[in-house]
Design an enzyme around this catalytic site. Sequence first.
Site, PDB file in Angstrom:
ATOM      1  N   ASP A 122       5.316   4.872   5.365  1.00 56.44           N
ATOM      2  CA  ASP A 122       6.344   3.972   5.914  1.00 56.44           C
ATOM      3  C   ASP A 122       6.571   2.764   4.995  1.00 56.44           C
ATOM      4  OD1 ASP A 122       3.707   3.299   6.650  1.00 56.44           O
ATOM      5  OD2 ASP A 122       4.388   2.020   8.284  1.00 56.44           O
ATOM      6  N   HIS A 123       5.896   2.725   3.830  1.00 58.21           N
ATOM      7  CA  HIS A 123       6.027   1.565   2.936  1.00 58.21           C
ATOM      8  C   HIS A 123       6.505   1.917   1.523  1.00 58.21           C
ATOM      9  CE1 HIS A 123       4.030  -1.418   5.598  1.00 58.21           C
ATOM     10  NE2 HIS A 123       3.606  -0.303   6.149  1.00 58.21           N
TER      11      HIS A 123
ATOM     12  N   HIS B  48       0.859  -1.190   0.000  1.00 60.05           N
ATOM     13  CA  HIS B  48       0.000   0.000   0.000  1.00 60.05           C
ATOM     14  C   HIS B  48       0.888   1.230   0.000  1.00 60.05           C
ATOM     15  CE1 HIS B  48       0.841  -0.682   4.257  1.00 60.05           C
ATOM     16  NE2 HIS B  48       0.254   0.438   4.614  1.00 60.05           N
TER      17      HIS B  48
ATOM     18  N   HIS C  39       1.172   3.933   2.114  1.00 63.72           N
ATOM     19  CA  HIS C  39       1.482   4.735   3.295  1.00 63.72           C
ATOM     20  C   HIS C  39       2.970   5.076   3.351  1.00 63.72           C
ATOM     21  CE1 HIS C  39      -2.429   3.496   5.638  1.00 63.72           C
ATOM     22  NE2 HIS C  39      -2.641   4.370   4.679  1.00 63.72           N
TER      23      HIS C  39
HETATM   24 ZN   LIG Z   1       2.968   0.317   7.967  1.00 63.66          ZN
END
Ligand SMILES: [Zn+2]
Length: 264
Positions: free
Chosen positions: A68-69, A64, A66
């Site tokens: 942090d990814h 996904h 977000h």
């Molecule tokens: Zn995450």
Amino acid sequence: MSVSVVLAPNPSLLTGPGTNTYLVGDGDDLACIDPGPDEPEHLRNIESAVRAQHGRVRTVLLTHSHPDHRPLARRLAEQTGARLLALDPGDDGAQPIRDGDTVQAGSTMLRAVHTPGHASDHLCYFDAQSAELFAGDHVLSGMTTVISPPDGDMSDYMESLQRVLALRPAVIHPGHGRTIDDGVAAIERYIAHRLEREAQVAEAVRRRGVPTAPIDVVPEIYAAYPEALHAFAARSVQAHLDKLVRDGRATRVEEGDPPRYLVG
Ligand SMILES: [Zn+2]
């Protein structure tokens, strides 16, 4: 199939020990799942993990979008010449991948499974041969996933948990936290935990008897959690209440930020 993990240097309340970046496949044909934050140190760590297995990243996969990814995805794809695949095309040159599409990484075949809930564009990746699931933030270990409306949706999330349960994964590689070795039982615990929370939320709002904002019931329901998490917990409570509204068990009596609800 070989699986190695490179832990991103972004520990926090929401990311636990940090984001898990996975290298999957074999040798000169690796897929990198969730490159993580755009940090030079993390890119170096991924590159040395690839070198250590005399490997080459040919595919970058995202669970996904977000922060942090996804942010390192473009740089990693550029440096390695890998193709970049995500459900949401974004603005980093990703090609679309959809539910049911398969990706080959050496001898490993990963199938994309659309699992909206934590994020509307969320995909898990399943290796049917080994029954291993790369779960992104759909299933975590040592922490629970925040479902934050409107992109996060609790009704979708519960359906998506059933979807991955039906795959009967033996092993789950979560986006944060340690490998889960009892995949099916872990998902069943997750479902039970959410249903228990839903019942607690419904009961707490019903007992108040007045139009109630999500944050009003957080201290009671999340008493065991540090106060720093309460604002995030309120997002999940709102997601539960929106689901209860859809299920005909609650009413949204005031719009606005935050909205207010009645139960019973
Ligand atoms: Zn995450």
